[in-house]
Design a protein around this motif. Structure first.
Motif, PDB file in Angstrom:
ATOM      1  N   LEU A   1      31.979  59.357  88.261  1.00 23.19           N
ATOM      2  CA  LEU A   1      33.144  59.342  87.365  1.00 23.19           C
ATOM      3  C   LEU A   1      33.461  57.936  86.884  1.00 23.19           C
ATOM      4  O   LEU A   1      33.778  57.726  85.706  1.00 23.19           O
ATOM      5  N   LEU A   2      33.346  56.963  87.761  1.00 22.79           N
ATOM      6  CA  LEU A   2      33.572  55.573  87.370  1.00 22.79           C
ATOM      7  C   LEU A   2      32.527  55.115  86.360  1.00 22.79           C
ATOM      8  O   LEU A   2      32.855  54.433  85.375  1.00 22.79           O
TER       9      LEU A   2
ATOM     10  N   TRP B   1      30.893  57.117  84.288  1.00 27.83           N
ATOM     11  CA  TRP B   1      31.211  57.828  83.049  1.00 27.83           C
ATOM     12  C   TRP B   1      32.288  57.076  82.281  1.00 27.83           C
ATOM     13  O   TRP B   1      32.190  56.877  81.073  1.00 27.83           O
ATOM     14  N   TRP B   2      33.334  56.654  82.985  1.00 25.96           N
ATOM     15  CA  TRP B   2      34.433  55.921  82.365  1.00 25.96           C
ATOM     16  C   TRP B   2      33.935  54.604  81.774  1.00 25.96           C
ATOM     17  O   TRP B   2      34.303  54.228  80.661  1.00 25.96           O
ATOM     18  N   ALA B   3      33.083  53.894  82.517  1.00 25.83           N
ATOM     19  CA  ALA B   3      32.574  52.610  82.038  1.00 25.83           C
ATOM     20  C   ALA B   3      31.643  52.788  80.839  1.00 25.83           C
ATOM     21  O   ALA B   3      31.639  51.965  79.921  1.00 25.83           O
TER      22      ALA B   3
ATOM     23  N   GLN C   1      31.904  54.923  78.525  1.00 28.21           N
ATOM     24  CA  GLN C   1      32.645  55.299  77.324  1.00 28.21           C
ATOM     25  C   GLN C   1      32.758  54.123  76.354  1.00 28.21           C
ATOM     26  O   GLN C   1      32.898  54.319  75.153  1.00 28.21           O
ATOM     27  N   ASN C   2      32.677  52.930  76.873  1.00 30.05           N
ATOM     28  CA  ASN C   2      32.800  51.730  76.053  1.00 30.05           C
ATOM     29  C   ASN C   2      31.464  51.304  75.444  1.00 30.05           C
ATOM     30  O   ASN C   2      31.422  50.413  74.611  1.00 30.05           O
TER      31      ASN C   2
ATOM     32  N   ALA D   1      25.335  58.301  83.204  1.00 28.55           N
ATOM     33  CA  ALA D   1      26.437  58.191  84.169  1.00 28.55           C
ATOM     34  C   ALA D   1      25.991  58.626  85.563  1.00 28.55           C
ATOM     35  O   ALA D   1      26.339  57.986  86.563  1.00 28.55           O
TER      36      ALA D   1
END
Length: 84
Positions: A28-29, A31-33, A35-36, A59
């Motif tokens: 999840l971390l 995936w979040w990273a 996104q940029n 991810a």
């Protein structure tokens, strides 16, 4: 079942749950990273199903490596306890 076997089984279960939680958290971390990340520079159609699948796979791979490092680090710190 002996007391040592039961304690070992319990520790294995706790470590299994901890491994799963850390792995999912790292994915999840990641995936979040990601996104940029501007995937449109290297992928023709980043909003296509293939582009989205590549994002998910990146991810998972990145999260797996980070989780493996964290779990190895936890294991190494447990081994240090036995050395002293």
């Amino acid at each position: 079942m002996g007391e040592n076997a039961l304690a070992s089984f319990s520790q294995t279960g706790v470590f299994g749950i901890l491994s799963m939680v850390i792995s999912l958290g790292c994915i999840l971390l990641s995936w979040w990273a990601l996104q940029n990340l501007k995937l449109d520079l290297i992928i023709r159609h980043p909003q296509s199903p293939q582009g989205k699948m590549l994002h998910v796979l990146l991810a998972i791979v990145l999260g797996h490596f980070v989780a493996k490092f964290m779990l190895d680090y936890i294991g190494w710190s447990q081994l240090l306890r036995m050395g002293f």
